[in-house]
Motif scaffolding. Structure first.
Motif, PDB file in Angstrom:
ATOM      1  N   ARG A 133       0.825  -1.203   0.000  1.00 16.87           N
ATOM      2  CA  ARG A 133       0.000   0.000   0.000  1.00 16.87           C
ATOM      3  C   ARG A 133       0.861   1.256   0.000  1.00 16.87           C
ATOM      4  NH1 ARG A 133      -4.745   0.888   3.982  1.00 16.87           N
ATOM      5  NH2 ARG A 133      -4.645   2.798   2.737  1.00 16.87           N
ATOM      6  N   ALA A 134       1.981   1.205   0.696  1.00 13.08           N
ATOM      7  CA  ALA A 134       2.871   2.367   0.710  1.00 13.08           C
ATOM      8  C   ALA A 134       3.478   2.622  -0.665  1.00 13.08           C
ATOM      9  CB  ALA A 134       3.972   2.157   1.748  1.00 13.08           C
ATOM     10  N   GLU A 135       3.639   1.563  -1.465  1.00 11.05           N
ATOM     11  CA  GLU A 135       4.178   1.739  -2.811  1.00 11.05           C
ATOM     12  C   GLU A 135       3.179   2.402  -3.744  1.00 11.05           C
ATOM     13  OE1 GLU A 135       5.329  -2.115  -4.035  1.00 11.05           O
ATOM     14  OE2 GLU A 135       7.040  -2.271  -2.655  1.00 11.05           O
ATOM     15  N   THR A 136       1.884   2.106  -3.575  1.00 13.76           N
ATOM     16  CA  THR A 136       0.854   2.681  -4.440  1.00 13.76           C
ATOM     17  C   THR A 136       0.276   3.978  -3.905  1.00 13.76           C
ATOM     18  OG1 THR A 136      -0.832   1.304  -3.358  1.00 13.76           O
ATOM     19  CG2 THR A 136       0.247   0.398  -5.318  1.00 13.76           C
ATOM     20  N   ASP A 137       0.400   4.217  -2.603  1.00  9.86           N
ATOM     21  CA  ASP A 137      -0.186   5.403  -1.975  1.00  9.86           C
ATOM     22  C   ASP A 137       0.874   6.082  -1.115  1.00  9.86           C
ATOM     23  OD1 ASP A 137      -1.759   7.353  -0.966  1.00  9.86           O
ATOM     24  OD2 ASP A 137      -3.100   6.050   0.170  1.00  9.86           O
ATOM     25  N   PRO A 138       1.517   7.133  -1.610  1.00 10.03           N
ATOM     26  CA  PRO A 138       2.564   7.799  -0.804  1.00 10.03           C
ATOM     27  C   PRO A 138       2.024   8.411   0.486  1.00 10.03           C
ATOM     28  CG  PRO A 138       2.704   8.426  -3.129  1.00 10.03           C
ATOM     29  CD  PRO A 138       1.418   7.689  -2.963  1.00 10.03           C
ATOM     30  N   SER A 139       0.725   8.744   0.542  1.00  8.37           N
ATOM     31  CA  SER A 139       0.165   9.363   1.745  1.00  8.37           C
ATOM     32  C   SER A 139      -0.180   8.353   2.830  1.00  8.37           C
ATOM     33  CB  SER A 139      -1.097  10.151   1.375  1.00  8.37           C
ATOM     34  OG  SER A 139      -2.098   9.283   0.856  1.00  8.37           O
ATOM     35  N   PHE A 140       0.011   7.068   2.563  1.00  8.82           N
ATOM     36  CA  PHE A 140      -0.337   6.025   3.535  1.00  8.82           C
ATOM     37  C   PHE A 140       0.727   5.974   4.636  1.00  8.82           C
ATOM     38  CE2 PHE A 140       0.209   1.475   4.749  1.00  8.82           C
ATOM     39  CZ  PHE A 140      -0.949   1.364   5.501  1.00  8.82           C
ATOM     40  N   GLN A 141       0.284   6.162   5.888  1.00 10.01           N
ATOM     41  CA  GLN A 141       1.174   6.117   7.046  1.00 10.01           C
ATOM     42  C   GLN A 141       0.560   5.219   8.116  1.00 10.01           C
ATOM     43  OE1 GLN A 141       1.884  10.138   8.319  1.00 10.01           O
ATOM     44  NE2 GLN A 141       3.037  10.697   6.470  1.00 10.01           N
ATOM     45  N   PRO A 142       0.941   3.952   8.165  1.00 10.93           N
ATOM     46  CA  PRO A 142       0.370   3.037   9.164  1.00 10.93           C
ATOM     47  C   PRO A 142       0.867   3.349  10.569  1.00 10.93           C
ATOM     48  CG  PRO A 142       2.089   1.932   7.915  1.00 10.93           C
ATOM     49  CD  PRO A 142       1.908   3.274   7.277  1.00 10.93           C
ATOM     50  N   LYS A 143      -0.028   3.188  11.539  1.00 12.11           N
ATOM     51  CA  LYS A 143       0.285   3.409  12.948  1.00 12.11           C
ATOM     52  C   LYS A 143      -0.243   2.241  13.770  1.00 12.11           C
ATOM     53  CE  LYS A 143      -0.189   8.443  12.451  1.00 12.11           C
ATOM     54  NZ  LYS A 143      -0.917   9.644  12.941  1.00 12.11           N
ATOM     55  N   ASP A 144       0.441   1.971  14.879  1.00  7.69           N
ATOM     56  CA  ASP A 144      -0.021   0.909  15.768  1.00  7.69           C
ATOM     57  C   ASP A 144      -1.344   1.262  16.428  1.00  7.69           C
ATOM     58  OD1 ASP A 144       2.231  -0.510  15.112  1.00  7.69           O
ATOM     59  OD2 ASP A 144       3.376   0.134  16.881  1.00  7.69           O
ATOM     60  N   GLU A 145      -1.608   2.571  16.572  1.00  2.00           N
ATOM     61  CA  GLU A 145      -2.859   2.984  17.216  1.00  2.00           C
ATOM     62  C   GLU A 145      -4.082   2.727  16.328  1.00  2.00           C
ATOM     63  OE1 GLU A 145      -0.210   4.832  16.856  1.00  2.00           O
ATOM     64  OE2 GLU A 145       0.576   5.031  18.923  1.00  2.00           O
ATOM     65  N   ASP A 146      -3.863   2.419  15.046  1.00  2.00           N
ATOM     66  CA  ASP A 146      -4.997   2.171  14.152  1.00  2.00           C
ATOM     67  C   ASP A 146      -5.823   0.977  14.604  1.00  2.00           C
ATOM     68  OD1 ASP A 146      -4.175   4.289  12.636  1.00  2.00           O
ATOM     69  OD2 ASP A 146      -3.117   3.057  11.146  1.00  2.00           O
ATOM     70  N   PHE A 147      -5.173  -0.015  15.204  1.00  2.00           N
ATOM     71  CA  PHE A 147      -5.896  -1.229  15.592  1.00  2.00           C
ATOM     72  C   PHE A 147      -6.693  -1.053  16.883  1.00  2.00           C
ATOM     73  CE2 PHE A 147      -2.123  -2.767  13.210  1.00  2.00           C
ATOM     74  CZ  PHE A 147      -2.803  -3.306  12.129  1.00  2.00           C
ATOM     75  N   GLN A 148      -6.439   0.016  17.639  1.00  2.00           N
ATOM     76  CA  GLN A 148      -7.220   0.293  18.845  1.00  2.00           C
ATOM     77  C   GLN A 148      -8.228   1.422  18.630  1.00  2.00           C
ATOM     78  OE1 GLN A 148      -3.722  -0.110  19.139  1.00  2.00           O
ATOM     79  NE2 GLN A 148      -4.084  -2.233  19.795  1.00  2.00           N
ATOM     80  N   ALA A 149      -8.209   2.058  17.464  1.00  2.00           N
ATOM     81  CA  ALA A 149      -9.125   3.164  17.199  1.00  2.00           C
ATOM     82  C   ALA A 149     -10.548   2.650  17.002  1.00  2.00           C
ATOM     83  CB  ALA A 149      -8.665   3.938  15.962  1.00  2.00           C
ATOM     84  N   PRO A 150     -11.547   3.452  17.325  1.00  3.37           N
ATOM     85  CA  PRO A 150     -12.942   3.023  17.094  1.00  3.37           C
ATOM     86  C   PRO A 150     -13.235   2.873  15.607  1.00  3.37           C
ATOM     87  CG  PRO A 150     -12.854   5.334  17.761  1.00  3.37           C
ATOM     88  CD  PRO A 150     -11.469   4.790  17.944  1.00  3.37           C
ATOM     89  N   LYS A 151     -14.086   1.929  15.275  1.00  8.17           N
ATOM     90  CA  LYS A 151     -14.414   1.653  13.881  1.00  8.17           C
ATOM     91  C   LYS A 151     -15.413   2.673  13.354  1.00  8.17           C
ATOM     92  CE  LYS A 151     -13.770  -3.332  14.505  1.00  8.17           C
ATOM     93  NZ  LYS A 151     -14.409  -4.677  14.433  1.00  8.17           N
ATOM     94  N   ALA A 152     -15.196   3.087  12.123  1.00  6.52           N
ATOM     95  CA  ALA A 152     -16.157   3.991  11.482  1.00  6.52           C
ATOM     96  C   ALA A 152     -17.407   3.257  11.032  1.00  6.52           C
ATOM     97  CB  ALA A 152     -15.504   4.686  10.287  1.00  6.52           C
ATOM     98  N   HIS A 153     -17.322   1.941  10.884  1.00  2.11           N
ATOM     99  CA  HIS A 153     -18.472   1.140  10.463  1.00  2.11           C
ATOM    100  C   HIS A 153     -18.282  -0.283  10.987  1.00  2.11           C
ATOM    101  CE1 HIS A 153     -21.635  -0.658   8.112  1.00  2.11           C
ATOM    102  NE2 HIS A 153     -20.773  -1.468   7.523  1.00  2.11           N
ATOM    103  N   ALA A 154     -19.365  -0.880  11.445  1.00  2.54           N
ATOM    104  CA  ALA A 154     -19.323  -2.269  11.917  1.00  2.54           C
ATOM    105  C   ALA A 154     -19.352  -3.197  10.706  1.00  2.54           C
ATOM    106  CB  ALA A 154     -20.490  -2.543  12.857  1.00  2.54           C
ATOM    107  N   TYR A 155     -18.185  -3.403  10.105  1.00  4.12           N
ATOM    108  CA  TYR A 155     -18.082  -4.147   8.850  1.00  4.12           C
ATOM    109  C   TYR A 155     -18.305  -5.639   9.066  1.00  4.12           C
ATOM    110  CZ  TYR A 155     -13.401  -4.828  10.814  1.00  4.12           C
ATOM    111  OH  TYR A 155     -12.353  -5.125  11.643  1.00  4.12           O
ATOM    112  N   GLU A 156     -18.543  -6.321   7.954  1.00 11.69           N
ATOM    113  CA  GLU A 156     -18.616  -7.779   7.922  1.00 11.69           C
ATOM    114  C   GLU A 156     -17.415  -8.284   7.135  1.00 11.69           C
ATOM    115  OE1 GLU A 156     -22.339  -9.581   6.876  1.00 11.69           O
ATOM    116  OE2 GLU A 156     -23.450  -7.766   7.394  1.00 11.69           O
ATOM    117  N   LYS A 157     -16.565  -9.049   7.802  1.00 11.25           N
ATOM    118  CA  LYS A 157     -15.340  -9.491   7.146  1.00 11.25           C
ATOM    119  C   LYS A 157     -15.600 -10.540   6.070  1.00 11.25           C
ATOM    120  CE  LYS A 157     -14.356 -12.882  10.801  1.00 11.25           C
ATOM    121  NZ  LYS A 157     -13.344 -13.334  11.790  1.00 11.25           N
ATOM    122  N   GLY A 158     -16.799 -11.109   6.039  1.00 12.30           N
ATOM    123  CA  GLY A 158     -17.137 -12.057   4.984  1.00 12.30           C
ATOM    124  C   GLY A 158     -17.483 -11.396   3.663  1.00 12.30           C
ATOM    125  N   ILE A 159     -17.582 -10.057   3.639  1.00  7.91           N
ATOM    126  CA  ILE A 159     -17.880  -9.306   2.416  1.00  7.91           C
ATOM    127  C   ILE A 159     -16.590  -8.680   1.910  1.00  7.91           C
ATOM    128  CG2 ILE A 159     -19.175  -7.393   1.426  1.00  7.91           C
ATOM    129  CD1 ILE A 159     -21.338  -7.855   3.446  1.00  7.91           C
TER     130      ILE A 159
END
Length: 359
Positions: A92-118
């Motif tokens: 993703r970093a190769e295709t999107d220069p603005s992508f900056q992953p953080k460890d806090e992303d996995f503890q942040a509240p979800k914007a939508h209650a997604y279904e991982k089967g979709i």
């Protein structure tokens, strides 16, 4: 022993009106139902298992549990999931220069209650490593087609179908348009994939809308129009006279997922009764495919074939054969004759003789 009297209330209670017999029965039934619903499971557990205390594992038990096949499988699954996540972040970093992953992303509240089967990437018709800007563009394109405000001229059934598709598009955008939510969604799907490789547990997949074909159609619509190719063909005079259809088979160049190929295409042209000559019928974007433009439009120009008996001039049919009236044509006041016509038919001519003169 006599029961002790209750202490007086600390505050005055409101005096309720007396209940009738039916009201008392209803209140008693509600109380029993409430009691059973709240405490029946707990009472049943206590009766079967007794009072249970939560005991902590000893050091030996904890070590044995950590070395069990189950925990070893869990650790392998976690390690493989982390490998998938790191590889995904790198791509993703190769295709999107603005992508900056953080460890806090996995503890942040979800914007939508997604279904991982979709697969929300297929719902929007984009790649899994697409940048955020591409996610927004795909959502806007599809919203112009499936938004409820754009379905005014459709039937009620189509409106309901498009409304369901738009809900899927919106959920996909809420999931993939937010950085922390997208990373959590990707990690959950990577964990399912890792569990499948280690334990053989196949991930659950739910049927969903796939926008790939619709995006291809929208992309084709933006191409400049192709050429109009006139194809001259002939048809029997009877088809113009009575009305009929004509089948025309023609080779055309077609583009598919493998590239360009050639195939036979049969076109059906309906010639109405009494059609003027030449009769034209266009098949829009059903000709040869091209890389830079839309498919060509095939325009069939149909003329009459020569006929043995009659000849067409505008809306009239002229008989080619000579009509013989007979030897008595000058002495009879009425004349009769037969002339051939189309489809083997004959026309009977009968009327006042213009050549007859009264003696």
């Amino acid at each position: 022993r006599e029961p002790k009297p209750l202490p007086p209330p600390t505050r005055s209670l409101p005096i309720l009106p007396p209940l009738s017999a039916g009201r008392w029965q209803q209140a008693a039934a509600m109380a029993v139902t409430s009691f059973d619903g709240q405490f029946s499971f707990k009472q049943d557990s206590l009766a079967r298992l007794g009072q249970r205390e939560n005991k902590k594992m000893s050091g030996a038990q904890y070590e044995a549990f950590q070395n069990s096949p189950f925990m070893q499988s869990v650790r392998k699954c976690d390690d493989l999931t982390w490998t998938f996540t790191c590889s995904r972040d790198q791509k993703r970093a190769e295709t999107d220069p603005s992508f900056q992953p953080k460890d806090e992303d996995f503890q942040a509240p979800k914007a939508h209650a997604y279904e991982k089967g979709i697969n929300y990437y297929k719902v929007l018709g984009i790649d899994e490593y697409a940048p955020l800007e591409e996610v927004k563009k795909a959502y806007k394109k599809l919203s112009l087609v499936y938004h409820p405000d754009k379905t005014a001229g459709l039937s009620q059934e189509q409106k309901e179908e498009y409304a369901g598709i738009f809900i899927e598009l919106k959920n996909a955008y809420l999931t993939l348009g937010d950085q922390p939510t997208r990373r959590q969604y990707d990690r959950d799907r990577d964990r399912d994939q890792a569990s499948f490789q280690i334990n053989g547990w196949k991930p659950k997949v739910r049927a969903h809308f796939d926008a790939s074909e619709m995006l291809k159609k929208l992309q084709e619509m933006k191409k400049p129009p192709g050429k109009v190719v006139d194809v001259h063909v002939t048809a029997k005079l009877e088809k113009f006279f009575y009305g009929a259809h004509k089948k025309i088979t023609r080779m055309r160049r077609v583009k598919d997922f493998m590239g360009f190929t050639t195939q036979n295409r049969t076109y059906r042209v309906d010639i109405p009764r009494g059609a003027r000559e030449p009769f034209e019928c266009a098949f829009r974007q059903q000709g040869d495919h091209h890389e830079e433009t839309s498919p060509d439009t095939v325009n069939f120009v149909i003329a009459c074939k020569p006929h043995d008996v009659v000849e067409r001039r505008a809306d009239d049919l002229l008989c080619k054969s000579v009509i013989y009236l007979g030897a008595q044509s000058l002495s009879e006041s009425y004349v009769t004759a037969q002339v051939p016509s189309v489809r083997g038919r004959h026309l009977l001519l009968w009327g006042r003789n213009p050549l007859y003169s009264v003696p």
